[in-house]
Design an enzyme around this catalytic site. Structure first.
Site: not given
Ligand code: ACO
Ligand code: ZN
Length: 338
Positions: A170, A173, A179, A183, A204
């Site tokens: 899992c 962020t 953003r 991540g 996973e």
């Molecule tokens: N809208 C559009 N694109 C997005 C968004 C958003 N809200 N958030 C992330 N992205 C995309 C973008 O492409 C982004 O890159 P960019 O900012 O250069 O354009 C990229 O994802 C990653 O951005 P980061 O800043 O590195 O990632 P972040 O710190 O936001 O974390 C994460 C990404 C962990 C998926 C976060 O959105 C999160 O915690 N989400 C909720 C929990 C979740 O869904 N976790 C993944 C489940 S799957 C698993 O656990 C195996």
């Protein structure tokens, strides 16, 4: 639809307070029944204990002695630190009878921390079953540190032993930090651990929409950076069902096919080109789907080739977003879990 409603209906906790932030939650999380009537919960940002009332938290903060997650700091670069929290020190160290009592306390503290982290994470994760035995997992908690302590930014969990070569279970962020590249940092970190283990890894499944976007971005950037810099041929080892390796050959300038044929090793011989999953710890299937989705893999005269026209690569790299925060591998001090 009904089932879906069942599943998502009771977003029980609407907001949480954590450190400096009040955060709106996204999904249901199965907190113990005594928290059923709460709309807001107050988390201690260090031990992740949660309380119903602000005054309880204030009292707790006066006596809570943690200033960072309960685990080993395995990475520090500038103000960023990563802590590894593992939960069964009791079992591992029982032979140290003299210290048993203290170790048990430590093990218990970590276990409660792991459970609290799962409750917290589920508020932002839709489809994950988080409630396995937390003992089977390691937690990697990323913090921004200042003179008040280490403030959690996000985390990922990882099975101690994965049969499916999962290197991440899992990932989260916390919303106030999203953003900003954390991540991708967490994802990159999970692959750095795999490299140290000498294994390839994959997250996973299923991935959430945001998870998939982040992974796609990471894979694209890492792979295309290599293709751009690399001179000469490169391959992907893909296991076919008959156990043989299917070779995918990278050709920088669309080398004519006869040339590729010459490069082909005899069966059983080691493939002479550098191999992408060896270089990146990304599982070959993920490499293939990434390159396929970018239409970089073509089938020419019985051979799969990677088309790596520098202009095309640059276009895709631009579209893949920012690079995220870099993991400085020289600052990672870690030995794989045995
Ligand atoms: N809208 C559009 N694109 C997005 C968004 C958003 N809200 N958030 C992330 N992205 C995309 C973008 O492409 C982004 O890159 P960019 O900012 O250069 O354009 C990229 O994802 C990653 O951005 P980061 O800043 O590195 O990632 P972040 O710190 O936001 O974390 C994460 C990404 C962990 C998926 C976060 O959105 C999160 O915690 N989400 C909720 C929990 C979740 O869904 N976790 C993944 C489940 S799957 C698993 O656990 C195996
Ligand atoms: Zn506390």
């Amino acid at each position: 639809l009904r089932e879906h409603e069942e599943f998502t209906k009771v977003k029980n906790i609407a907001t949480i307070e954590l450190g400096r932030y009040e955060i709106e939650t996204w999904y249901f999380s199965p907190f113990p029944p005594e928290y059923n009537d709460c709309l807001q919960l107050y988390f201690c940002e260090f031990c992740l204990n949660f309380m119903k009332r602000k005054e309880q938290l204030q009292r707790h903060m006066k006596k809570c002695d943690l200033k960072h997650p309960p685990g080993d700091e395995i990475y520090r670069s500038g103000t960023l630190s990563m802590f590894e929290v593992y939960l069964n020190s009791v079992v591992d160290l029982t032979f140290l009878l003299l210290f048993f009592f203290f170790i048990q306390i430590d093990g218990k503290k970590n276990k409660v921390y792991g459970q609290n982290l799962c409750y917290l994470a589920k508020l932002f994760l839709d489809h994950k079953t988080l409630y396995y035995d937390v003992d089977l997992f390691l937690f990697y908690v990323l913090c921004e540190c200042d003179d008040r302590g280490c403030h959690m930014v996000g985390y990922f969990s990882k099975e101690k032993h994965s049969e499916e070569s999962y290197n991440l279970a899992c990932i989260l962020t916390l919303p106030p930090y999203q953003r900003k590249g954390y991540g991708k940092f967490l994802i990159a970190f999970s692959y750095e651990l795999s490299k140290k283990e000498g294994k390839v890894g994959t997250p996973e499944r299923p991935l959430s929409d945001l998870g998939l976007l982040s992974y796609r971005g990471y894979w694209t950037r890492v792979l295309l950076d290599i293709l751009k810099r690399h001179k000469g041929n490169i391959s992907i080892k893909v296991r076919l069902e008959d156990g043989k390796n299917k070779k995918v050959v990278h050709c920088m300038d669309w080398l004519p096919v006869p040339h590729l044929e010459q490069m082909r090793p005899n069966v059983g011989q080691k493939w002479p080109h550098p191999e992408l999953s060896d270089m990146t710890a990304i599982k070959a299937e993920d490499i293939l789907t990434t390159l396929q989705s970018l239409e970089l893999i073509q089938y020419r005269k019985g051979q799969h080739v990677i088309c790596a026209d520098p202009k095309v690569l640059d276009r895709h790299l631009k579209a893949a977003g920012r690079g995220g925060l870099e993991v400085d591998v020289s600052k990672l001090i870690w030995t794989p879990y045995k």
